[in-house]
Scaffold this active site. Structure first.
Site, short mmCIF file in Angstrom:
data_model
loop_
_atom_site.label_atom_id
_atom_site.label_comp_id
_atom_site.label_asym_id
_atom_site.label_seq_id
_atom_site.Cartn_x
_atom_site.Cartn_y
_atom_site.Cartn_z
N LYS A 36 40.60 38.02 47.86
CA LYS A 36 40.12 39.33 47.43
C LYS A 36 39.32 40.04 48.53
O LYS A 36 39.33 41.26 48.62
CB LYS A 36 39.31 39.22 46.14
CG LYS A 36 37.97 38.55 46.32
CD LYS A 36 37.22 38.47 44.99
CE LYS A 36 35.87 37.85 45.20
NZ LYS A 36 35.44 37.01 44.08
N ARG A 131 27.56 35.52 34.25
CA ARG A 131 28.69 36.41 34.41
C ARG A 131 29.73 35.88 33.44
O ARG A 131 29.44 35.82 32.25
CB ARG A 131 29.16 36.46 35.88
CG ARG A 131 29.92 37.75 36.20
CD ARG A 131 30.38 37.83 37.65
NE ARG A 131 31.48 36.91 37.94
CZ ARG A 131 32.09 36.83 39.12
NH1 ARG A 131 31.68 37.60 40.12
NH2 ARG A 131 33.08 35.99 39.32
#
Ligand SMILES: *Cc1c(COP(=O)(O)O)cnc(C)c1O
Length: 380
Positions: A36, A131
């Site tokens: 990413k 998260r």
């Protein structure tokens, strides 16, 4: 060559990949290469695969599709919980996904079934970074239903730390994940293939222990790209930290005052800036701005200071240096700069020639890439 551009040394990335794989393999841990940070660049992914990576992970389905269409020969792992609006593409292009939402898992199962395929999943466990992830106590109550779903194969469990809250993946966290894996296996008479303990942030834990427990997998991006562990941003031994550099060009060079004059209001981004009077200053402007990348992530290689940036201009105190208009300046990049530069359509991505058998300099000295090929001019 054109600016602004990011220069990518594929041989250094290749070296980092091989070194990271070997490092983690020494304690029984396999590594997925995470792309990413380079926006799923297929050439970088290919270099990873040529140097031993078998699973490529990315958070974006678009990046995975791009790599898959470019023919990158790897298993693809989606490392963000799939978007419900993208499940068809996930089933089509992704071999294994990290999951943290029951409604998504149920839909994944239905679509996999409709496509007559089996999709592998890792259940993400919340371990304190707050998260993604199921609370540990909820997993056991969900598993009976999950194990009945067709089209889904539960590969294992995983966790992610040090991303949202900076909570470290330490020995206690990793032992808890290992114990959870063993408990679930015993309770449901199943066997997990993959216990994915985290990311580049797990490096300190890895060094601190010889007993890595059940953890047999990590998802590594930043360490491969930038040669760092991200918790303390400390360079990892024997890795290149300069596989990426950024080049911008001077569009104005003048001696001007250091203190702005006139009535003070907000700047372009809503802040009221404060300046110190340093007298007359060698000021230069770069043809570079916030549309190109996150400026705060650049460190100049020369003795100069970045004073600020707006959308398209970056203002620099050139200090003792006389730098002429047209000159190219080189910067080191951090992760935020890398991610944003790779995402910006204005930044030219410039990849070095990949040498199948690179000469690795034993003293850690670095080479500038020799032959450069501009991969793309105005898109990522
Ligand atoms: C970004 C990410 C990684 C890789 O992190 P690095 O610090 O680049 O190694 C791993 N897992 C998840 C879930 C991520 O979002």
């Amino acid at each position: 060559m054109g600016t602004p551009r990011i220069e990518i040394n594929l041989n250094k990335i290749a070296h980092n990949v091989r070194t990271i794989i070997k490092l983690y393999a020494a304690k029984g841990i396999a590594v997925a290469g995470i792309t990413k940070g380079v926006c799923g660049n297929p050439t970088v992914a290919e270099v990873m695969v040529k140097n031993g990576i078998t699973i490529i992970g990315d958070s974006r389905i678009e990046n995975i599709c791009r790599m898959s269409q470019a023919g990158v020969a790897a298993q693809f792992m989606l490392i963000r919980s799939p978007l419900i609006s993208q499940l068809e593409a996930v089933i089509e292009h992704v071999h294994i996904s990290l999951n943290s939402d029951w409604s998504v898992i149920k839909k994944l199962s239905a679509i996999a079934l409709a496509h007559n395929t089996v999709h592998k999943i890792i259940l993400m466990v919340e371990m304190g970074d707050l998260r993604e992830g199921f609370m540990p106590r909820h997993i056991a109550s969900m598993l009976p239903d999950l194990l009945k779903l067709e089209g889904i194969k539960l590969e294992g469990i995983g966790t992610n730390l040090a991303c949202h809250s900076g909570i470290k993946p330490d020995v206690m966290k990793m032992d808890t994940l290992s114990d959870l894996a063993t408990d679930l296996e015993n309770q449901f008479d199943i066997k997990f293939n993959m216990i994915s303990g985290g990311s580049s942030a797990n490096h300190e834990w890895f060094n601190a222990t010889n007993d890595t427990g059940r953890i047999n997998h990590l998802r590594i991006g930043e360490s491969i790209m930038l040669g760092l562990e991200p918790v303390g941003r400390i360079p990892i031994v024997n890795l290149y930290t300069d596989a990426f550099s950024f080049v911008a060009e001077v569009i104005e060079s003048k001696v001007k005052p250091s203190l702005p004059y006139g009535d003070v209001g907000q700047d372009a981004f809503g802040h009221i800036p404060i300046f110190e009077d340093k007298g007359q200053m060698n000021r230069i402007i770069l043809g570079l701005g916030r549309q190109d990348l996150s400026i705060e992530g650049l460190t100049p290689q020369l003795e100069i200071d970045i004073l600020g940036a707006s959308s398209d201009h970056t203002i620099i105190d050139a200090k003792q240096l006389e730098i002429k208009t047209g000159k190219e300046l080189v910067f080191d990049m951090n992760y935020a700069a890398l991610l944003s530069a790779m995402t910006s359509p204005y930044v030219i991505k410039c990849l070095s020639k990949y040498d199948e058998r690179p000469r690795v300099l034993p003293n850690g000295r670095t080479e500038r890439p020799e032959a450069k090929i501009a991969e793309s001019q105005h898109s990522y």
